[in-house]
Design an enzyme around this catalytic site. Structure first.
Site, PDB file in Angstrom:
ATOM      1  N   PRO A   4      37.031  44.005  28.876  1.00  0.00           N
ATOM      2  CA  PRO A   4      37.867  43.204  28.793  1.00  0.00           C
ATOM      3  C   PRO A   4      37.476  42.492  30.535  1.00  0.00           C
ATOM      4  O   PRO A   4      37.917  43.527  32.134  1.00  0.00           O
ATOM      5  CB  PRO A   4      38.766  42.779  29.328  1.00  0.00           C
ATOM      6  CG  PRO A   4      39.409  44.416  28.661  1.00  0.00           C
ATOM      7  CD  PRO A   4      38.315  45.293  28.484  1.00  0.00           C
TER       8      PRO A   4
ATOM      9  N   HIS B 199      41.702  53.209  32.908  1.00  0.00           N
ATOM     10  CA  HIS B 199      41.593  53.144  34.481  1.00  0.00           C
ATOM     11  C   HIS B 199      41.590  54.253  35.151  1.00  0.00           C
ATOM     12  O   HIS B 199      42.178  54.613  36.048  1.00  0.00           O
ATOM     13  CB  HIS B 199      41.121  51.773  35.531  1.00  0.00           C
ATOM     14  CG  HIS B 199      40.611  51.120  36.121  1.00  0.00           C
ATOM     15  ND1 HIS B 199      40.414  50.147  36.284  1.00  0.00           N
ATOM     16  CD2 HIS B 199      39.662  51.925  36.944  1.00  0.00           C
ATOM     17  CE1 HIS B 199      39.669  49.844  37.603  1.00  0.00           C
ATOM     18  NE2 HIS B 199      39.032  51.076  37.886  1.00  0.00           N
TER      19      HIS B 199
ATOM     20  N   ARG C  41      31.269  47.188  35.099  1.00  0.00           N
ATOM     21  CA  ARG C  41      30.469  46.071  35.848  1.00  0.00           C
ATOM     22  C   ARG C  41      29.482  46.097  35.419  1.00  0.00           C
ATOM     23  O   ARG C  41      28.139  45.193  35.195  1.00  0.00           O
ATOM     24  CB  ARG C  41      30.535  45.793  37.545  1.00  0.00           C
ATOM     25  CG  ARG C  41      31.662  44.753  37.169  1.00  0.00           C
ATOM     26  CD  ARG C  41      32.030  46.248  39.526  1.00  0.00           C
ATOM     27  NE  ARG C  41      33.148  46.750  39.332  1.00  0.00           N
ATOM     28  CZ  ARG C  41      32.980  47.544  40.272  1.00  0.00           C
ATOM     29  NH1 ARG C  41      32.484  47.070  41.573  1.00  0.00           N
ATOM     30  NH2 ARG C  41      33.375  48.437  40.222  1.00  0.00           N
TER      31      ARG C  41
ATOM     32  N   CYS D   9      45.599  45.276  35.457  1.00  0.00           N
ATOM     33  CA  CYS D   9      45.361  44.211  36.148  1.00  0.00           C
ATOM     34  C   CYS D   9      46.224  43.968  37.345  1.00  0.00           C
ATOM     35  O   CYS D   9      46.668  43.976  37.602  1.00  0.00           O
ATOM     36  CB  CYS D   9      45.399  42.476  35.488  1.00  0.00           C
ATOM     37  SG  CYS D   9      45.222  41.312  36.424  1.00  0.00           S
TER      38      CYS D   9
ATOM     39  N   GLN E  41      42.227  41.032  24.155  1.00  0.00           N
ATOM     40  CA  GLN E  41      43.265  41.974  24.856  1.00  0.00           C
ATOM     41  C   GLN E  41      44.555  40.778  25.848  1.00  0.00           C
ATOM     42  O   GLN E  41      44.332  39.750  26.246  1.00  0.00           O
ATOM     43  CB  GLN E  41      42.421  42.747  26.262  1.00  0.00           C
ATOM     44  CG  GLN E  41      43.670  43.176  26.956  1.00  0.00           C
ATOM     45  CD  GLN E  41      42.711  43.565  29.255  1.00  0.00           C
ATOM     46  OE1 GLN E  41      42.293  42.551  29.768  1.00  0.00           O
ATOM     47  NE2 GLN E  41      42.999  44.652  28.680  1.00  0.00           N
TER      48      GLN E  41
END
Length: 347
Positions: A32, A186, A249, A115, A85
């Protein structure tokens, strides 16, 4: 291609009644990404891969409960499998929004605990929740109680000074008690004070081994690795240690080399691979429908700027679309003229 519209509300007779029944294959997914993984982008990505799990941008519970829910939740029928999400920290609100995701036909709902932006921190959303594992567990438990679709979590290695492996271990150990069994990690920590969200994608070092260790400690959990991954060869290496790979990305900026190959490589589907040009041409019927709905040409086609990355005419394609796609009256012919920049240089 079917019309861009919200999915029909699923009939209850077709829904699983088992919370732990998880039909979603997360071996390869696209992360996302705010402003990037819109419905238009996901339709484009689906033209290259039938099986990659696609995620929406993060949507906050407030936006769904107090805003225009349909605008945030609508998607094209071709996008499945697709996951919503959510951003939030109120268990009841998250449960309500998870239920909305199920009503709209999403295949999964995911909680954002990664985030790092100041805006979401102020509302107790995103990576700051890494400091509150019991609250995260409560949120996930409430979400799971509200739906029968899978509920998953995406988080960082840690935040600020809470960045040891022991803290990560404790976080996962606490959160898994919610019943959530799928963790996308992540492989960077987030620095909440002093780095922008963009800097947080590059500056904190990647520590893949910590994700591997979590999988080794909890073989019963599904562990997906995310962060800095650019090639399928790198994916192969990670898949020796974890259950799935999420690419961000690179899948947006240079999508074709990745997405056109993953169905055969990871999902045992050897259908004919569309060329870059075939992918672009297959997008046109959807583009026509979006333009008929009043969408601006560039807003829809900007997600295709990386399609011809590294190809002869690719720079000219991007330049033509960037310079002309914003103009009043820009239409399908503008997109086709951009494609001509590539075709003329490949002859």
């Amino acid at each position: 291609m079917s019309v861009h519209q919200p999915a029909d509300t699923p009939d209850s007779s077709t829904q699983s009644t088992e919370i732990n029944n998880d039909p979603v294959n997360r071996r390869f997914s696209v992360a996302p990404m705010m402003d990037w993984t819109t419905s238009d982008c996901r339709v484009f990505h689906r033209l290259m891969s039938r099986h990659t799990l696609l995620y929406t941008e993060m949507v906050t519970t407030g936006a769904l409960i107090h805003g225009d829910a349909a605008r945030h939740l609508q998607y094209h029928n071709s996008e499945h499998p697709v996951a919503l999400q959510l951003g939030g920290s109120d268990p009841k609100a998250l449960a309500q929004c998870a239920h909305m995701a199920q009503e709209w036909g999403y295949d999964e709902v995911n909680l954002n605990v990664g985030c790092p932006s100041d805006r979401v921190q102020n509302n107790m959303i995103g990576a700051c929740l890494m400091a509150h594992p019991k609250l995260v567990a409560e949120c996930l438990a409430e979400m799971q109680a509200a739906v029968s679709i899978p509920v998953t979590v995406k988080h960082r290695l840690g935040i600020d000074d809470l960045d040891s492996f022991e803290h990560l271990h404790q976080f996962v150990d606490t959160v898994k008690e919610s019943g959530c069994h799928s963790f996308t990690i992540h492989a960077r920590k987030a620095i909440l004070d002093g780095l922008s969200p963009k800097e947080n994608r590059d500056i904190p070092p990647l520590i893949y081994d910590r994700v591997y260790r979590i999988k080794a400690l909890y073989p019963e959990l599904e562990v997906i690795i995310n962060g800095g991954i650019k090639t399928l060869e790198e994916c192969d290496t990670h898949l020796q240690h974890v259950d799935g790979v999420m690419i961000g990305r690179e899948a947006y900026q240079n999508p074709w080399p990745l997405l056109s190959q993953v169905d055969a490589r990871y999902f045992d589907d050897n259908h004919a691979i569309p060329s870059r040009m075939e992918t672009a041409l297959a997008f046109i019927p959807y583009l026509e429908q979006r333009l008929a709905e009043g969408a601006p040409l560039y807003a829809v086609t900007k997600h295709l700027l990386g399609l011809f990355h590294g190809q002869r005419g690719g720079k000219q394609f991007r330049r033509y679309l960037s310079e002309n796609g914003h103009k009043r009256g820009a239409a399908v012919d503008t997109f086709k003229a951009a494609l001509d920049c590539v075709a003329e240089r490949q002859n």
